[in-house]
Design a protein around this motif. Sequence first.
Motif, PDB file in Angstrom:
ATOM      1  N   PRO A  88       0.827  -1.217   0.000  1.00  0.00           N
ATOM      2  CA  PRO A  88       0.000   0.000   0.000  1.00  0.00           C
ATOM      3  C   PRO A  88       0.859   1.265   0.000  1.00  0.00           C
ATOM      4  CG  PRO A  88      -0.878  -1.591   1.542  1.00  0.00           C
ATOM      5  CD  PRO A  88       0.437  -2.143   1.070  1.00  0.00           C
ATOM      6  N   GLY A  89       0.562   2.156  -0.918  1.00  0.00           N
ATOM      7  CA  GLY A  89       1.269   3.421  -0.986  1.00  0.00           C
ATOM      8  C   GLY A  89       2.648   3.363  -1.596  1.00  0.00           C
ATOM      9  N   LYS A  90       3.033   2.205  -2.108  1.00  0.00           N
ATOM     10  CA  LYS A  90       4.368   2.066  -2.686  1.00  0.00           C
ATOM     11  C   LYS A  90       4.291   1.677  -4.154  1.00  0.00           C
ATOM     12  CE  LYS A  90       6.824   0.922   1.572  1.00  0.00           C
ATOM     13  NZ  LYS A  90       7.790  -0.009   2.214  1.00  0.00           N
ATOM     14  N   ASP A  91       5.403   1.873  -4.857  1.00  0.00           N
ATOM     15  CA  ASP A  91       5.474   1.469  -6.251  1.00  0.00           C
ATOM     16  C   ASP A  91       5.543  -0.050  -6.365  1.00  0.00           C
ATOM     17  OD1 ASP A  91       7.716   4.215  -7.098  1.00  0.00           O
ATOM     18  OD2 ASP A  91       5.509   4.130  -7.037  1.00  0.00           O
ATOM     19  N   ARG A  92       5.180  -0.522  -7.543  1.00  0.00           N
ATOM     20  CA  ARG A  92       5.300  -1.951  -7.805  1.00  0.00           C
ATOM     21  C   ARG A  92       6.778  -2.314  -7.894  1.00  0.00           C
ATOM     22  NH1 ARG A  92       0.745  -4.595 -11.509  1.00  0.00           N
ATOM     23  NH2 ARG A  92      -0.389  -3.353  -9.957  1.00  0.00           N
TER      24      ARG A  92
ATOM     25  N   THR B  78       4.575  -7.906   3.330  1.00  0.00           N
ATOM     26  CA  THR B  78       3.134  -7.771   3.112  1.00  0.00           C
ATOM     27  C   THR B  78       2.863  -6.917   1.881  1.00  0.00           C
ATOM     28  OG1 THR B  78       2.605  -8.018   5.462  1.00  0.00           O
ATOM     29  CG2 THR B  78       0.985  -6.868   4.083  1.00  0.00           C
ATOM     30  N   ALA B  79       2.128  -7.490   0.934  1.00  0.00           N
ATOM     31  CA  ALA B  79       1.872  -6.813  -0.338  1.00  0.00           C
ATOM     32  C   ALA B  79       0.949  -7.679  -1.182  1.00  0.00           C
ATOM     33  CB  ALA B  79       3.177  -6.575  -1.093  1.00  0.00           C
TER      34      ALA B  79
END
Length: 120
Positions: free
Chosen positions: A38-42, A88-89
Motif C-alpha cells: 500500500p502506498g508504494k510502487d510496484r 506484506t503486499a
Amino acid sequence: DLVESGGGLVKPGQSLRLSCARSERTFSWAISWFRQAPGKDREFLGLIKRVDGGTVYADSVKGRFSISTNSDKSTIYLQMNNLNPEDTAVYYCASHGSGRADIPSSYYFWGRGTQVTVAS
C-alpha cells in the motif's frame, strides 16, 4: 491469461509458495514476479527465463525468494522463506514484453494479484 494463487496470512518467519498459472501466449522470454505494498510502487522481485529456466532476483529478496516452474512451464512458482511484515503486499506475475525487466511498463500481461499478509 495469468492467474496467481497461494496468498494468505502467515506469521513472521514462516514460508509461503505462490503459483502463477499461465496460458501459452503469456510466456515470452521471461515471467517475472512483482509485488506492491500500500502506498508504494510496484517492485520487481525476480524472473525466470523460458529458454533455460535461468533466474534473476532483486537484491531485496535474494537468498529468501526463489522462482521455479513445473515440468511443462505452465505454472510458475514463487517460494518465499523467512517472511517478515515488510513482505506484506499484493503479489503479481507478469509476462515480459520489451524493455528493462525490472520495470513494470515492460510487461504486456499481468495477473490480478494475490494478497500476502505477514503478521503475528
